[in-house]
Write a protein that holds these residues in place. Structure first.
Motif, short mmCIF file in Angstrom:
data_model
loop_
_atom_site.label_atom_id
_atom_site.label_comp_id
_atom_site.label_asym_id
_atom_site.label_seq_id
_atom_site.Cartn_x
_atom_site.Cartn_y
_atom_site.Cartn_z
N ILE A 1 51.92 26.71 38.45
CA ILE A 1 51.07 27.85 38.08
C ILE A 1 49.71 27.67 38.74
CG2 ILE A 1 49.92 29.06 36.20
CD1 ILE A 1 52.27 28.33 34.41
N GLU A 2 49.31 28.66 39.50
CA GLU A 2 48.03 28.62 40.24
C GLU A 2 46.97 29.43 39.52
OE1 GLU A 2 46.21 27.81 42.86
OE2 GLU A 2 45.55 29.54 44.03
N HIS A 3 45.79 28.85 39.35
CA HIS A 3 44.62 29.60 38.89
C HIS A 3 44.01 30.24 40.14
CE1 HIS A 3 45.15 26.88 35.49
NE2 HIS A 3 44.36 27.67 34.78
N ILE A 4 44.01 31.55 40.22
CA ILE A 4 43.50 32.22 41.43
C ILE A 4 42.00 31.95 41.55
CG2 ILE A 4 43.20 34.43 42.61
CD1 ILE A 4 45.81 35.32 41.10
N ALA A 5 41.24 32.35 40.55
CA ALA A 5 39.86 31.86 40.46
C ALA A 5 39.97 30.47 39.87
CB ALA A 5 39.02 32.77 39.58
N PRO A 6 39.63 29.42 40.63
CA PRO A 6 39.90 28.05 40.18
C PRO A 6 39.06 27.63 38.98
CG PRO A 6 38.57 28.03 42.16
CD PRO A 6 38.96 29.46 41.95
N ILE A 7 39.57 26.64 38.27
CA ILE A 7 38.89 26.16 37.06
C ILE A 7 37.50 25.62 37.42
CG2 ILE A 7 38.97 24.42 35.23
CD1 ILE A 7 42.02 24.70 35.28
N SER B 1 31.19 29.55 43.37
CA SER B 1 31.56 30.55 44.37
C SER B 1 32.37 31.72 43.82
CB SER B 1 32.36 29.86 45.50
OG SER B 1 33.46 29.16 44.96
N TRP B 2 32.62 31.73 42.52
CA TRP B 2 33.39 32.82 41.92
C TRP B 2 32.57 33.50 40.84
CZ3 TRP B 2 38.54 34.13 43.26
CH2 TRP B 2 39.13 33.30 44.23
N ASP B 3 33.03 34.68 40.42
CA ASP B 3 32.37 35.45 39.37
C ASP B 3 32.10 34.55 38.16
OD1 ASP B 3 31.60 37.20 37.38
OD2 ASP B 3 33.22 38.64 37.72
N GLU B 4 30.83 34.43 37.78
CA GLU B 4 30.47 33.52 36.70
C GLU B 4 31.09 33.92 35.36
OE1 GLU B 4 26.21 35.53 35.35
OE2 GLU B 4 26.23 33.59 36.38
N LEU B 5 31.47 35.19 35.23
CA LEU B 5 32.08 35.65 33.97
C LEU B 5 33.43 34.97 33.71
CD1 LEU B 5 31.24 39.47 34.02
CD2 LEU B 5 30.13 37.66 32.71
N PHE B 6 34.05 34.49 34.78
CA PHE B 6 35.31 33.74 34.59
C PHE B 6 35.10 32.54 33.67
CE2 PHE B 6 36.89 35.51 38.77
CZ PHE B 6 37.96 36.19 38.21
N TYR B 7 33.90 31.99 33.70
CA TYR B 7 33.63 30.73 33.03
C TYR B 7 32.76 30.89 31.78
CZ TYR B 7 35.20 29.78 37.72
OH TYR B 7 35.91 29.80 38.89
N THR B 8 32.35 32.13 31.51
CA THR B 8 31.51 32.36 30.33
C THR B 8 32.18 33.25 29.30
OG1 THR B 8 30.41 34.23 31.44
CG2 THR B 8 29.37 32.04 31.62
N GLU B 9 33.12 34.08 29.74
CA GLU B 9 33.80 34.99 28.82
C GLU B 9 35.08 34.36 28.27
OE1 GLU B 9 34.63 38.85 30.31
OE2 GLU B 9 32.54 39.46 30.42
N ASN C 1 40.45 24.49 45.02
CA ASN C 1 39.22 25.17 44.62
C ASN C 1 38.61 26.04 45.73
OD1 ASN C 1 39.27 24.05 42.06
ND2 ASN C 1 38.13 22.22 42.70
N LYS C 2 39.43 26.46 46.65
CA LYS C 2 38.91 27.24 47.78
C LYS C 2 38.44 28.63 47.33
CE LYS C 2 41.58 24.80 51.30
NZ LYS C 2 41.88 23.65 50.46
N GLY C 3 37.69 29.31 48.20
CA GLY C 3 37.16 30.64 47.89
C GLY C 3 38.20 31.73 48.09
N TRP C 4 37.82 32.96 47.72
CA TRP C 4 38.77 34.09 47.76
C TRP C 4 39.29 34.36 49.17
CZ3 TRP C 4 42.28 36.84 45.71
CH2 TRP C 4 42.66 38.07 46.27
N LYS D 1 38.77 41.78 51.59
CA LYS D 1 37.46 42.33 51.26
C LYS D 1 37.38 42.80 49.81
CE LYS D 1 36.40 43.79 55.99
NZ LYS D 1 36.05 44.93 56.87
N GLY D 2 38.53 42.76 49.17
CA GLY D 2 38.53 43.11 47.76
C GLY D 2 37.81 42.07 46.95
N ILE D 3 37.59 42.38 45.70
CA ILE D 3 36.84 41.46 44.85
C ILE D 3 37.71 40.99 43.70
CG2 ILE D 3 34.79 41.16 43.41
CD1 ILE D 3 33.47 43.41 44.99
N TRP D 4 37.94 39.68 43.67
CA TRP D 4 38.69 39.10 42.54
C TRP D 4 37.67 38.70 41.48
CZ3 TRP D 4 43.81 39.20 41.80
CH2 TRP D 4 44.32 38.49 40.71
N ASN D 5 37.48 39.61 40.54
CA ASN D 5 36.45 39.36 39.54
C ASN D 5 36.99 39.52 38.13
OD1 ASN D 5 36.75 42.11 39.26
ND2 ASN D 5 34.83 42.63 40.32
N SER D 6 36.13 39.37 37.16
CA SER D 6 36.54 39.41 35.76
C SER D 6 37.11 40.77 35.38
CB SER D 6 35.36 39.06 34.85
OG SER D 6 34.27 39.95 35.09
N GLU D 7 36.56 41.84 35.96
CA GLU D 7 37.05 43.19 35.64
C GLU D 7 38.50 43.35 36.09
OE1 GLU D 7 36.08 47.89 36.70
OE2 GLU D 7 34.76 46.31 37.45
#
Length: 714
Positions: free
Chosen positions: A581-587, A592-600, A623-626, A684-690
């Motif tokens: 199982i892969e975490h797309i936005a890494p732990i 380098s990723w949306d900070e909401l991943f780690y605060t919400e 832990n690579k970027g998008w 170019k898409g955005i992998w974010n919390s939304e």
């Protein structure tokens, strides 16, 4: 210690005095001894010693008869030797027999097998002493009554017979001729009398007999010296066995205490399980029911299934753990009982249930037969399906081939086992027993039960913890709470699918997860990698199954045509390409990723941020970027070698280095349909919390639609 003080400790004997002789079966009331004890531990040792004693007695008797002479001086010596023989024979006969003081003969075998043999006052041997040991002892006593009768011959096809032959062979080849064939295996008579005080050989010093032995006659078999040496060597064995070997004897007040002590004392050896101590009861009941005999019976075949369950246990600890877990599970489904793991509790429950000692057990012999059949079939499911089944090479669970949903059911069982949902065994084992017995509709019913339990478990665990889950199953079998009556085997003998379905739906309603709306609310907040990894993995499979990218909502999937890119099959479930199982936005991607991943509420762990990857690619992506991860996913989702080469060039132009090994891993990976919705988002898409929140909701909607139908259509 000096030789005078040396002893050989033969372990502990656990014996319980029989208080109520009416409990002895079969029995001849006139043939019962005044005191009887059940041997809980030590049967084999006591039986071997009893048999050993008969062989010593027989050989002393034989060489006593060879003591002959016409010379007056030797006649007096022979009388002394016969006196010594008589003393040893009297001691030996008390080892293998008891004096009833009545009947013919008055002496009876000291050891018999309960529920098979019986002491009899006048009855014949063959009708009353059926076990190998008791039968041999009875025949030897009969031989002693009249020396015109031949001594019994061991049946070498039995364990007792083989042991008798081994002991006899040792006495005749090593002990008796020790003065002829002087070896290190056994001392000759004259050496024995130097090492052992005479009182231990013939009760007091008899120097005149010692002088006879010291003649060291090893040729003339008719001489007094030769035969006296044979007897001294036999006497020394008698002395060792009767005076230097010892037991610790424990006599608890009742059998429960006895079995507890037995289990405790054997903790460092190979203790028997509660099942093994229960088996003799089944053997005895079967043997005593009319024409039925345990040998080649259905009961024997059932216990062969049970024995196979433990065949691969590497040690006593492993075997006992498995036995305890198995019985705990079996007790729930058969009587609705939460059985303790304690050995004596489990043994007592088996005995009371089978013998109907608690009023809710097997009512008659046919009921007992059915119970043991269920016991065996349950063990077969436990071994064949729950423990051993792997689904390798696309092979479905045994005996359900041919049904269109056999593969799905097989995947669901692997999923439940991976989740360690052992309570599923109680339901699935109850249905599989009918599959083994080839009952009508049993395969369809078993597969439906697999769907029901998988759906119920997934809905429960995706919305909350395990707390209270086990009690749901116990209540179903026992008849607690909202269950109208017990569904345990002893009450119903079978489970009705509509009853199970209705009950599980009611439970989900009571947990406020019985509707899509209420379940979605809880599942969105709860389902995550760190709370239920196995449910997340199943959800990723279920939501990749027959789905396609949603072109109107990049990054999301939607249900496609039936049969399109099926994921709920054995080949994919077992594939190494879909194990990780892969975490797309890494732990660890806070920088380098949306900070909401780690605060919400740790959104990074949520199901919407997860996908399936081969383990080595997962490690490489790490832990690579998008942008770099998107290139990885593109490689995976693209089967065209030319396009893969273009992607490698594209990566290089962006300053992203993909090693040859990594590219090869990406090219070799199979099963990429599930990654296409993620790739559709574009680099170019955005992998974010939304997006992850939207993906979580979409995946849960697909999951509900997929598995709720298993509950509805049962």
């Amino acid at each position: 210690a000096s030789p005078k003080d040396e002893i050989r400790f033969l372990g502990t004997i656990i014996a319980v005095k029989v208080v109520d002789k009416r409990s002895i079966y079969p029995r001849d009331p006139q043939g019962l001894p005044s005191s009887i004890e059940n041997i809980i531990d030590g049967q084999q040792r006591l039986s071997t010693i009893a048999l050993f004693s008969t062989l010593l007695h027989k050989n002393i008797l034989l060489y006593e008869k060879k003591l002959r002479s016409s010379e007056e001086e030797e006649i007096l010596l022979i009388e002394q030797m016969k006196e010594a023989c008589s003393i040893w024979k009297e001691r030996l006969i008390d080892i293998f027999s008891l004096d009833l003081k009545r009947g013919t003969p008055q002496r009876k075998p000291k050891i018999i097998r309960g529920n098979k043999d019986q002491w009899t006052k006048e009855g014949n041997i063959q009708d009353n002493y059926l076990s190998d040991v008791a039968n041999y002892l009875a025949h030897y006593i009969y031989y002693l009554e009249d020396d015109k009768n031949p001594p019994p011959k061991p049946n070498k096809s039995t364990r007792a017979g083989k042991n008798i032959s081994r002991i006899e062979r040792w006495l005749k080849r090593i002990v008796i001729p020790a003065h002829v064939n002087e070896t290190s295996d056994f001392l000759p008579s004259w050496s024995i009398l130097k090492e052992v005080e005479q009182e231990h050989i013939w009760q007091y010093d008899r120097d005149e007999l010692k002088d006879v032995v010291d003649q060291m006659e090893a040729v003339d078999k008719k001489s007094l010296s030769y035969n006296a040496s044979c007897l001294v060597q036999l006497f020394s064995v008698c002395h060792y066995l009767l005076d230097r070997c010892c037991f610790t004897i424990i006599q608890p007040m009742n059998e429960d205490w006895a079995f507890d002590m037995f289990q405790s004392l054997n903790a460092t050896g190979t203790p028997l399980t509660a099942i093994e101590t229960f088996k003799p009861t089944v053997v005895n009941v079967t043997d005593n029911q009319g024409a039925d005999k345990y040998k080649d019976s259905e009961a024997e075949m059932s216990f062969e299934k049970i024995d196979k369950l433990f065949a691969n246990s590497n040690n006593a600890s492993q075997k006992n753990k498995l036995a305890s877990e198995f019985l705990t599970s079996f007790a729930i489904t058969s009587s609705g009982l939460k059985l303790e793991s304690h050995f004596s509790k489990q043994r007592k429950w088996l005995d009371e249930t089978y013998m109907n000692k608690n009023g809710i057990g097997c009512k008659d012999y046919p009921d007992q037969c059915a119970f043991i059949n269920f016991f065996g079939n349950y063990a077969q499911f436990y071994k064949e399906v729950w423990i051993d089944y792997k689904g390798e090479n696309g092979m479905v669970i045994p005996r359900i081939e041919g049904n269109e949903d056999a593969e799905l059911a097989s995947v669901l069982v692997l999923y439940l086992r991976e989740s360690n949902h052992k309570m599923a065994i109680t339901i699935l084992g109850s249905f599989y027993k009918d599959v083994i017995d080839c009952k009508n509709n049993s395969v369809v019913n078993f597969i439906t039960a697999c769907k029901l339990i998988a759906a119920f478990y997934t809905l429960w665990r995706s919305a909350g913890s395990n707390a209270g889950l086990d009690n749901v199953y116990r209540a179903f079998f026992k008849g607690d709470d909202d269950v109208i009556s017990s569904n345990a085997w002893l009450k119903k003998k079978s489970i009705k699918l509509n009853t199970l379905e209705s009950y599980l739906k009611k439970v989900l309603q009571s947990k406020e997860i019985g509707t899509k709306k209420s379940w979605l609310k809880k599942a969105k907040a709860y389902l995550s990698y760190n709370k239920s990894k196995s449910v997340c993995r199943f959800t990723l499979f279920a939501t990749a199954h027959e789905t396609i990218p949603d072109t109107k909502n990049p990054g999301l999937a939607k249900i496609g045509k039936k049969g399109n890119d099926a994921y709920l099959n054995l080949k994919k479930w077992n594939s190494s390409d879909l194990k990780s199982i892969e975490h797309i936005a890494p732990i660890g991607g806070e920088d380098s990723w949306d900070e909401l991943f780690y605060t919400e509420s740790e959104l990074v762990q949520s199901i919407g941020n997860l996908t399936l990857l081969p383990l080595k690619i997962n490690i490489s992506a790490s832990n690579k970027g998008w942008i770099e991860k998107h290139l990885y996913y593109q490689h995976l989702s693209n089967n065209d070698p030319q396009n893969q080469k273009e992607l490698a060039v594209k990566a290089k132009n962006k300053g992203i280095h993909l090693s040859k090994d990594t590219i090869q891993l990406l090219q070799d990976a199979n099963y990429n349909s599930h990654i296409k919705p993620i790739v559709s988002l574009g680099e170019k898409g955005i992998w974010n919390s939304e997006l992850v929140n939207k993906r979580t909701e979409r995946m849960l909607e697909i999951l509900w639609q997929r598995i709720n139908s298993w509950l509805v259509n049962a």
